[in-house]
Scaffold this active site. Structure first.
Site, PDB file in Angstrom:
ATOM      1  N   ARG A 125      51.600  81.873  -7.797  1.00 34.77           N
ATOM      2  CA  ARG A 125      52.302  81.020  -6.832  1.00 34.77           C
ATOM      3  C   ARG A 125      52.234  79.536  -7.210  1.00 34.77           C
ATOM      4  NH1 ARG A 125      49.864  82.172  -1.280  1.00 34.77           N
ATOM      5  NH2 ARG A 125      48.025  82.537  -2.546  1.00 34.77           N
ATOM      6  N   GLU A 126      52.399  79.276  -8.511  1.00 33.10           N
ATOM      7  CA  GLU A 126      52.326  77.881  -8.967  1.00 33.10           C
ATOM      8  C   GLU A 126      53.390  77.017  -8.292  1.00 33.10           C
ATOM      9  OE1 GLU A 126      52.334  80.547 -10.842  1.00 33.10           O
ATOM     10  OE2 GLU A 126      50.723  80.445 -12.326  1.00 33.10           O
TER      11      GLU A 126
ATOM     12  N   SER B 297      50.021  82.416  16.567  1.00 39.35           N
ATOM     13  CA  SER B 297      49.141  81.804  15.572  1.00 39.35           C
ATOM     14  C   SER B 297      49.080  80.296  15.773  1.00 39.35           C
ATOM     15  CB  SER B 297      49.643  82.118  14.164  1.00 39.35           C
ATOM     16  OG  SER B 297      50.932  81.610  13.979  1.00 39.35           O
TER      17      SER B 297
ATOM     18  N   GLU C 128      44.883  83.804  16.021  1.00 46.83           N
ATOM     19  CA  GLU C 128      45.113  84.611  14.813  1.00 46.83           C
ATOM     20  C   GLU C 128      44.452  84.059  13.545  1.00 46.83           C
ATOM     21  OE1 GLU C 128      49.261  85.826  14.342  1.00 46.83           O
ATOM     22  OE2 GLU C 128      49.538  85.839  16.508  1.00 46.83           O
TER      23      GLU C 128
ATOM     24  N   HIS D 120      58.125  89.306  20.480  1.00 44.47           N
ATOM     25  CA  HIS D 120      58.650  88.072  19.887  1.00 44.47           C
ATOM     26  C   HIS D 120      59.572  88.431  18.736  1.00 44.47           C
ATOM     27  CE1 HIS D 120      58.976  84.250  17.875  1.00 44.47           C
ATOM     28  NE2 HIS D 120      58.465  84.786  16.790  1.00 44.47           N
TER      29      HIS D 120
ATOM     30  N   CYS E  76      62.369  86.561  15.681  1.00 44.73           N
ATOM     31  CA  CYS E  76      62.808  85.278  15.127  1.00 44.73           C
ATOM     32  C   CYS E  76      63.705  85.440  13.920  1.00 44.73           C
ATOM     33  CB  CYS E  76      61.601  84.432  14.752  1.00 44.73           C
ATOM     34  SG  CYS E  76      60.411  85.255  13.720  1.00 44.73           S
TER      35      CYS E  76
ATOM     36  N   HIS F 151      59.643  75.623  11.952  1.00 43.48           N
ATOM     37  CA  HIS F 151      59.762  75.727  10.496  1.00 43.48           C
ATOM     38  C   HIS F 151      59.863  74.356   9.847  1.00 43.48           C
ATOM     39  CE1 HIS F 151      61.178  79.533  12.204  1.00 43.48           C
ATOM     40  NE2 HIS F 151      60.460  80.048  11.226  1.00 43.48           N
TER      41      HIS F 151
ATOM     42  N   CYS G 159      58.404  80.040  17.083  1.00 48.53           N
ATOM     43  CA  CYS G 159      57.678  80.995  16.232  1.00 48.53           C
ATOM     44  C   CYS G 159      56.209  80.587  16.196  1.00 48.53           C
ATOM     45  CB  CYS G 159      58.290  81.028  14.830  1.00 48.53           C
ATOM     46  SG  CYS G 159      57.803  82.483  13.878  1.00 48.53           S
TER      47      CYS G 159
HETATM   48  N1  GLN Z   1      52.387  86.211  16.434  1.00 43.32           N
HETATM   49  C1  GLN Z   1      52.891  85.806  15.176  1.00 43.32           C
HETATM   50  C2  GLN Z   1      52.509  84.357  14.903  1.00 43.32           C
HETATM   51  O1  GLN Z   1      52.483  83.591  15.794  1.00 43.32           O
HETATM   52  C3  GLN Z   1      54.381  85.940  15.084  1.00 43.32           C
HETATM   53  C4  GLN Z   1      54.920  85.467  13.759  1.00 43.32           C
HETATM   54  C5  GLN Z   1      56.378  85.761  13.506  1.00 43.32           C
HETATM   55  O2  GLN Z   1      57.139  85.973  14.389  1.00 43.32           O
HETATM   56  N2  GLN Z   1      56.820  85.795  12.301  1.00 43.32           N
HETATM   57  O3  GLN Z   1      52.269  83.978  13.795  1.00 43.32           O
HETATM   58 ZN    ZN Z   2      58.583  84.259  14.850  1.00 42.31          ZN
END
Ligand code: GLN
Ligand code: ZN
Length: 781
Positions: A17-18, A441, A492, A649, A651, A702, A734
């Site tokens: 993963r450089e 998370s 998490e 959830h 996304c 993001h 997210c």
């Molecule tokens: N529960 C996960 C987090 O918060 C959901 C991540 C995701 O939807 N990709 O990281």
């Molecule tokens: Zn998400």
């Protein structure tokens, strides 16, 4: 001339993963653009040398990207929205489009929308086009890569995303991908023609024109115009061109792809083997076929005999020189090299092939193309491995099979309907209107990652690691409380990845150390390999959820990854139906839900971010998929007591067209990404009248950009126009694991503040409305 062995694209992130590291150092201001460029050049060199050494007859270039090849294409075509053009660094507009840009006193730019690349777990940036968009060729990147390869003595073939796919993936500002863009095709084709002529003048032998959009459902107008555009390009001055299609069946587009007049057409014969005969019937005499018989998206070793039978049949019909052997698609979607995995189960290893090994398979198949019964070492090894895999009892667990056979309809429905459950939850939780929460998370800081690395390397013992996680979890709960969030999560910290974590605790999965694949930009995932029947030897999440719940009086969500997402983000066994494998996972999760409930967790979230990406590309195949996917979620969750609030959830995607299925999942609350597409989803919710509670993401996690309180309020007001306040939740779009604490705290504080303001406005309005109505009622009396 013999059958050519070719490759459509190679992993670009690097063995270790450089690219990720170089990008992140650059973004953090720790390394100049020059260092990033050097790392990139080294990675490209390594890829070319590897492919060259494998004896490929066509080696791609321009498959490398600093972030995303669709974004690269937008730059190639001069389609950069004006607002991103500022900045002094040459890569500044590029990364601003990719990640957004925020600076003191400078422009405040959100990133472009990001969405799934077809039905893969790779994400592309959606190019944004004006109604009167003009295009201008900027071939700098392509020409530079051709020269770089040339300097190594390799005649590389540039990969170019074609005009039809580009427009199909792009959007008009405010619209959806593929809508309102087709009228730009006449303006776009001359730029492609100019590019092809330029490449011819440089002596380029082959260009790979990628048109995966041809495997989608295209309406008659798209199809006609696509056919015309491709034929026009084929007729111009150009190098030889292979028109590459992948991820599915060309279907109604088969005639236009084959008749366009290019030198070769690539077919994905792993996903859609049935299209071969139709193609052979109408293939023009001057066109070659590139046979995608090695799976470019999964990690299993190719059944060389079966692939050879196809290649040999086509060679007999067309002649060796009119045939190419290839992976089904770019190898971007598989890990780089199995040789980096000495720790894998020894037998399982012999059943696998990663990108580097797939090159050898392609070469072996091309070499054997004219031989009726190949006897090479490659074929012998493949036969032995396959025979062992078929005969193995390690992939079959009789207890799992028995339990699966006993699943019936009653296990798929909750004991009470949503409204009855909602009443129970109201009394049980006493939440305010517009409750605030997060997706699960919290920042996986360098400290968290360092502790995990130390523990994995044996520098930190189990107790030390657990203590570290406890501290992180406790601080996270405290921070959520002081931010004023209403429903908490544990953060998490113990999960490097939402699928890997469960894969490591379920039987039937194996794990690689370096098996990374790019998800978007610098973000990579390491999908586990699901190779046997799935079961749950012990509870997987109860320890951390109960630890966190005991720290607070507020409700805290237990956090699980859903069956479809675990399936979708793993490399899945190819020896039984995906729906069967998915049900096995669902049963294991059902037990986890029961254990969490028994341990006192009153809310449980089962994430299904990948539900939509599992949708087949063709609409005709949707209903069957949605049925088993929704059933798997229900099988995992429906055992919960009505007092338990089930969250989910989702996304990364457009949900408008699957809302019915989402409703059928019957989660009490769904949090869902919307902010990057400016809540366009809410229109769909308005039309569909989604029956349960929903938390549309109110800011884009993001991007490092912190929203203003006003931004969030505006989105909440919009949401309130289509979701009644009793069923509206407030959350980011997210999980926050990729972000840093300062921006997370700033953003959540604003989110909570916005929710409070809107909440108090609603209450005031209600009081006023109540006052107005009260006398009216007395009047009637
Ligand atoms: N529960 C996960 C987090 O918060 C959901 C991540 C995701 O939807 N990709 O990281
Ligand atoms: Zn998400």
């Amino acid at each position: 001339m013999g059958t050519r062995a070719v490759c459509l694209g190679f992993p670009r992130i690097g063995r270790n993963r450089e690219l990720k590291r170089a990008l992140e150092a650059h973004w953090a201001g720790r390394s100049p653009a020059g260092a990033l460029a050097q790392t990139a050049a080294a990675l490209r060199r390594d890829a070319w040398r590897t492919m060259h050494a494998a004896g490929l007859d066509r080696v791609p270039c321009n498959d490398f990207s600093f972030y995303d090849h669709v974004l690269d294409t937008a730059l190639l075509l001069g389609a950069v929205p004006t607002r991103y053009r500022a900045g002094t660094e040459p890569l500044a507009p590029y990364f601003a489009m990719a990640r957004g840009h925020q600076s003191d006193g400078g422009p405040d730019l959100p990133a472009l929308e990001m969405t799934k690349w077809f039905d893969t777990n790779y994400h592309y940036l959606v190019p944004e086009l004006d109604a009167g968009q003009t295009f201008r060729l900027d071939a700098t990147k392509i020409l530079a890569e051709i020269d770089e390869a040339q300097a190594l003595g390799i005649d590389a073939s540039p990969v170019v995303l074609g005009p039809v796919t580009f427009l199909r993936l792009a959007k008009a500002a405010g619209g959806h991908p593929g809508e309102g863009t087709l009228h730009l095709l006449p303006a776009l084709v001359p730029v492609y023609a100019e590019l092809l002529a330029l490449l011819a003048s440089r002596g380029v032998a082959w260009v790979q024109l990628d048109e995966p959009a041809l495997v989608l459902d295209l309406d008659a107008t798209w199809r006609r115009k696509a056919g015309q555009a491709l034929a026009r390009l084929a007729a111009g001055v150009r190098p030889r061109v292979v028109l590459a299609t992948y991820f599915g069946d060309l279907g109604e587009q088969l005639p236009i792809a084959l008749a366009a007049g290019f030198d070769a057409v690539h077919l994905d014969l792993v996903t859609a083997p049935e299209q071969l005969d139709a193609a052979l019937d109408v293939l023009p005499p001057a066109t070659a076929l590139s046979l995608g018989v090695v799976d470019g998206r999964n990690v299993w070793r190719t059944d060389l005999d079966r692939a050879h039978a196809v290649v040999h049949r086509v060679v007999r019909r067309l002649g060796a020189a009119r045939v190419e052997v290839a992976p089904s698609c770019s190898l971007l979607h598989v890990p780089m090299d199995l040789d980096l995995e000495p720790g894998l189960d020894a037998q399982l290893s012999t059943w696998l092939a990663f990108a580097v090994q797939k090159l050898d398979e392609v070469r072996a198949l091309a070499d054997a193309a004219t031989t009726p019964a190949p006897v090479s070492a490659a074929f012998e090894a493949a036969r032995a491995a396959l025979a062992a895999r078929r005969a193995s009892d390690r992939t079959h667990d009789p207890a799992v099979r028995r339990r699966l056979a006993s699943v019936d309809e009653t296990m798929l429905a909750r004991a009470e309907p949503f409204l009855a459950r909602a009443k129970r939850h109201e009394t049980r939780f006493r939440l305010p209107l517009l409750p605030t929460t997060t997706i699960g998370s919290f920042p996986q800081t360098s400290a968290v990652r360092a502790a995990r690395a130390d523990w994995r390397a044996g520098r930190l013992d189990d107790d030390g690691y657990r203590e570290h996680l406890r501290t992180e979890t406790r601080r996270c709960v405290e921070r959520q409380e002081s931010l004023g969030l209403d429903v908490l999560v544990h953060g998490e910290f113990e999960r490097p990845d939402m699928v890997e974590y469960f894969g490591e605790r379920l039987a039937g999965f194996a794990h690689t150390r370096h098996g990374w694949v790019q998800s978007y930009g610098s973000r990579c995932v390491k999908p586990p390999i699901l190779w046997g029947d799935v079961s749950r030897p012990a509870p997987m999440t109860v320890e951390w959820s109960t630890y966190a719940q005991r720290l607070t009086a507020l409700p805290l969500k237990g956090m699980l990854t859903g069956p479809v997402t675990i399936l979708q983000w793993s490399f899945v066994r190819d020896d039984q139906a995906r729906s069967t494998t998915c049900r096995q996972i669902a049963l294991a999760l059902r037990d986890e839900v029961a254990d969490l409930e028994a341990a006192g967790l009153a809310m449980i979230q089962i994430d299904e971010p990948a539900l939509r990406e599992g949708l087949p590309l063709r609409r005709a195949d949707w209903p069957a998929y949605l049925r088993w996917a929704v059933d798997a979620f229900r099988l995992a969750t429906a055992g919960a007591h009505p007092d338990t609030q089930i969250h989910t959830h989702m996304c990364y995607a457009e949900f408008g067209d699957v809302l019915e299925a989402i409703a059928a999942m019957d989660a009490d609350v769904i949090s869902i990404e919307t902010s990057r597409s400016a809540m366009a989803l809410l229109d769909d919710f308005a039309r569909f009248r989604y029956p349960n509670a929903v938390g549309p993401g109110v800011y884009d996690i993001h991007s490092p950009r912190v929203p203003t309180t006003h931004d969030v309020e505006v989105l909440l007001d919009r949401a309130l126009r289509v979701v009644p306040s009793e069923r509206l939740w407030v959350n980011p779009d997210c999980g926050l694991k990729t972000r840093a604490w300062p921006e997370v705290e700033a953003a959540l504080a604003r989110m909570v503040e916005a929710a409070r303001r809107v909440r108090s406005r609603i209450v005031t309005e209600r009081v006023r409305a109540g006052l107005k109505r009260a006398p009216a009622r007395r009047d009637r009396a």
